[in-house]
Design a protein around this motif. Structure first.
Motif, PDB file in Angstrom:
ATOM      1  N   GLY A 166     -54.169   2.996   0.897  1.00 58.05           N
ATOM      2  CA  GLY A 166     -53.978   4.211  -0.144  1.00 58.05           C
ATOM      3  C   GLY A 166     -52.623   4.807  -0.303  1.00 58.05           C
ATOM      4  N   ASP A 170     -50.515   5.211  -3.870  1.00 57.21           N
ATOM      5  CA  ASP A 170     -50.062   6.601  -4.313  1.00 57.21           C
ATOM      6  C   ASP A 170     -48.732   6.475  -4.691  1.00 57.21           C
ATOM      7  OD1 ASP A 170     -52.346   7.799  -3.850  1.00 57.21           O
ATOM      8  OD2 ASP A 170     -51.629   8.979  -2.118  1.00 57.21           O
ATOM      9  N   THR A 249     -57.514   3.433  -6.924  1.00 54.63           N
ATOM     10  CA  THR A 249     -57.080   4.988  -7.304  1.00 54.63           C
ATOM     11  C   THR A 249     -56.875   4.846  -8.912  1.00 54.63           C
ATOM     12  OG1 THR A 249     -55.785   6.960  -7.096  1.00 54.63           O
ATOM     13  CG2 THR A 249     -54.629   4.782  -7.253  1.00 54.63           C
ATOM     14  N   ARG A 251     -55.885   7.378 -12.184  1.00 53.17           N
ATOM     15  CA  ARG A 251     -55.358   8.649 -12.725  1.00 53.17           C
ATOM     16  C   ARG A 251     -55.279   8.496 -14.209  1.00 53.17           C
ATOM     17  NH1 ARG A 251     -56.413  10.182  -8.445  1.00 53.17           N
ATOM     18  NH2 ARG A 251     -54.950  11.097  -6.852  1.00 53.17           N
ATOM     19  N   SER A 339     -65.170   5.798  -2.928  1.00 48.37           N
ATOM     20  CA  SER A 339     -64.258   6.257  -4.199  1.00 48.37           C
ATOM     21  C   SER A 339     -65.328   7.713  -4.495  1.00 48.37           C
ATOM     22  CB  SER A 339     -64.233   5.343  -5.185  1.00 48.37           C
ATOM     23  OG  SER A 339     -65.339   5.078  -5.708  1.00 48.37           O
ATOM     24  N   GLU A 341     -64.982   9.114  -8.359  1.00 47.21           N
ATOM     25  CA  GLU A 341     -64.475   8.905  -9.405  1.00 47.21           C
ATOM     26  C   GLU A 341     -65.189   9.114 -10.877  1.00 47.21           C
ATOM     27  OE1 GLU A 341     -64.156   4.697 -10.517  1.00 47.21           O
ATOM     28  OE2 GLU A 341     -64.728   4.341  -8.368  1.00 47.21           O
ATOM     29  N   ASP A 356     -60.258   9.254  -6.235  1.00 48.04           N
ATOM     30  CA  ASP A 356     -59.656   8.902  -4.784  1.00 48.04           C
ATOM     31  C   ASP A 356     -60.665   8.079  -3.953  1.00 48.04           C
ATOM     32  OD1 ASP A 356     -57.338  10.505  -5.477  1.00 48.04           O
ATOM     33  OD2 ASP A 356     -58.299  12.343  -5.250  1.00 48.04           O
ATOM     34  N   ARG A 367     -59.210  12.741   1.974  1.00 43.71           N
ATOM     35  CA  ARG A 367     -58.805  11.915   0.870  1.00 43.71           C
ATOM     36  C   ARG A 367     -57.766  10.720   1.481  1.00 43.71           C
ATOM     37  NH1 ARG A 367     -59.488  14.609  -4.446  1.00 43.71           N
ATOM     38  NH2 ARG A 367     -59.822  16.822  -4.288  1.00 43.71           N
ATOM     39  N   ASN A 369     -56.149   8.999  -0.884  1.00 50.34           N
ATOM     40  CA  ASN A 369     -55.076   9.298  -2.017  1.00 50.34           C
ATOM     41  C   ASN A 369     -54.599  10.759  -2.429  1.00 50.34           C
ATOM     42  OD1 ASN A 369     -57.322   6.863  -3.241  1.00 50.34           O
ATOM     43  ND2 ASN A 369     -54.828   6.252  -3.416  1.00 50.34           N
ATOM     44  N   ASN A 370     -53.468  11.178  -2.572  1.00 49.32           N
ATOM     45  CA  ASN A 370     -52.968  12.296  -2.451  1.00 49.32           C
ATOM     46  C   ASN A 370     -51.840  12.611  -3.570  1.00 49.32           C
ATOM     47  OD1 ASN A 370     -54.205  13.409   0.118  1.00 49.32           O
ATOM     48  ND2 ASN A 370     -53.166  11.568   1.019  1.00 49.32           N
ATOM     49  N   ARG A 373     -53.384  15.338  -8.931  1.00 50.04           N
ATOM     50  CA  ARG A 373     -54.598  15.088  -9.940  1.00 50.04           C
ATOM     51  C   ARG A 373     -54.246  15.790 -11.240  1.00 50.04           C
ATOM     52  NH1 ARG A 373     -55.454  16.212  -5.162  1.00 50.04           N
ATOM     53  NH2 ARG A 373     -55.848  14.327  -3.850  1.00 50.04           N
TER      54      ARG A 373
END
Length: 379
Positions: A166, A170, A249, A251, A339, A341, A356, A367, A369-370, A373
């Motif tokens: 993760g 990131d 992940t 975004r 996840s 999502e 995440d 989490r 994933n950081n 967002r």
């Protein structure tokens, strides 16, 4: 974030680790009313033994896990040396069969004629039919049906690998924000994502979704030849394997200044994703994570544009049980990883997804994933 040349190595799994996993599967199978569990090449076999045949071929390979016998791995004779080298091999009895002999007869010697068995979802139909031919009174069930939580709860070593994967994802996202998007093809940005994942330690890249403009409204869009334009909303969804465990992940970014509508939709998805994560705690049914995220989107008037489940499990594969979806009543357990999502997809226009990986702790969710967002702007 360290790169591939300086990252710390993962703690190796031991023979005892693999033996404990096999013992747990035997116990789970017995509790499910089965006479045994049959494991064929694929992620289940790797997780249980560290053995992955050089190629998954037409030759039968099968691990037998039954309450009344020690774990037994049946392999083609020519592949025995590779099986013996696997880390989990000392915890099994190795038996081989030679070309020209009937592997299903060899397999049937370890099964009850009227037994009930769970078999790997990845088993070849020809092998299952071969067993049914020699044992016509036997019955078989898929792992997903009878043992859906087989690999769902991760130990500390597995969690460490998922955490590292993760963090690498990131770091990839942080760097892709500095890459030029406009005037380049989706495949160009996808190639950048793949290169960055590998530079941060991934040994395998499984997917690099780059959905620009109207392509973002397709959740599983494959990066194509479309040239990204100023004003495009771009969905980025990427991941693979690091230390044998997955990253995943998503975004959504905007090329240049976004419209008011893009900002509004992105904020709704961000709030939905936050609601889904906040709902995570031990004992909560998986479907409640989906309900929490979906409610935010539905209340905002976009319920029909959220067209997939909220999440999926992750481990030695990037998609595995448990699933965060309506109807899944399996309660969350500390150590599960999955996840969260949610997304909104407006056909012909744009899409937004934020994802995440989350692990269940003793009292909430954490989490893996950081990265930020909020909507990020790129050139």
């Amino acid at each position: 974030m360290t790169d591939a040349t300086t990252r710390p190595p993962a703690i190796p799994f031991t023979t005892d680790d693999y033996a404990a996993r096999m013992a747990r599967v035997v116990a789970d199978g017995k509790a499910a009313g089965l006479d045994g569990v049959l494991v064929t090449p694929g992620p289940d076999l790797v997780w249980l033994t560290d053995y992955q045949p050089t190629a998954i071929t037409e030759r039968l390979t099968m691990l037998f896990l039954t309450p009344d016998e020690a774990p037994t791995l049946l392999v083609p004779a020519l592949e025995r040396p590779d099986a013996e080298a696997a880390a989990g091999a000392p915890a099994t009895t190795l038996v081989d069969w030679a070309d020209g002999t009937d592997p299903y007869t060899a397999a049937s010697n370890r099964l009850r004629s009227d037994g009930r068995y769970a078999v790997s979802d990845s088993a070849w139909a020809m092998h299952l039919l071969g067993l049914q031919t020699v044992l016509p009174r036997s019955t078989y069930h898929s792992f997903t049906e009878r043992l859906p939580m087989l690999r769902a709860v991760k130990d500390s070593n597995e969690l460490g690998r998922l955490t590292a994967a993760g963090a690498a994802a990131d770091a990839t996202y942080d760097q892709i924000l500095g890459v030029r998007f406009s005037g380049r093809r989706e495949t160009d940005v996808a190639g950048d994502l793949a290169d960055l994942l590998r530079s941060h330690g991934h040994e395998q890249v499984d997917f690099t979704v780059v959905g620009s403009g109207p392509n973002g409204a397709n959740p599983h869009h494959e990066a194509g030849e479309r040239v990204i334009e100023v004003g495009d909303c771009v969905v980025l969804d990427f991941g693979g394997l690091m230390f044998g465990y997955g990253s995943d992940t998503s975004r959504t970014v905007c090329v240049g200044e976004p419209s008011a509508e893009v900002r509004e939709v992105h904020e709704i998805v961000r709030a939905a994703q936050e609601a889904g994560v906040e709902a995570v705690r031990p004992g909560v049914p998986c479907q409640e994570i989906d309900r929490a995220a979906r409610k935010v989107i539905t209340d905002a008037g976009y319920g029909e544009q959220f067209i997939h489940r909220t999440g999926h499990g992750i481990g030695v594969t990037t998609h595995e049980p448990p699933y965060m979806v309506e109807g899944e009543e399996q309660p969350l357990v500390p150590g599960m990883c999955f996840s969260v999502e949610p997304g909104i997809y407006l056909p012909g226009r744009f899409g937004v997804r934020i994802e995440d990986i989350v692990t269940v702790t003793q009292d909430a969710g954490r989490r893996l994933n950081n990265t930020d967002r909020h909507l990020q702007l790129v050139e």
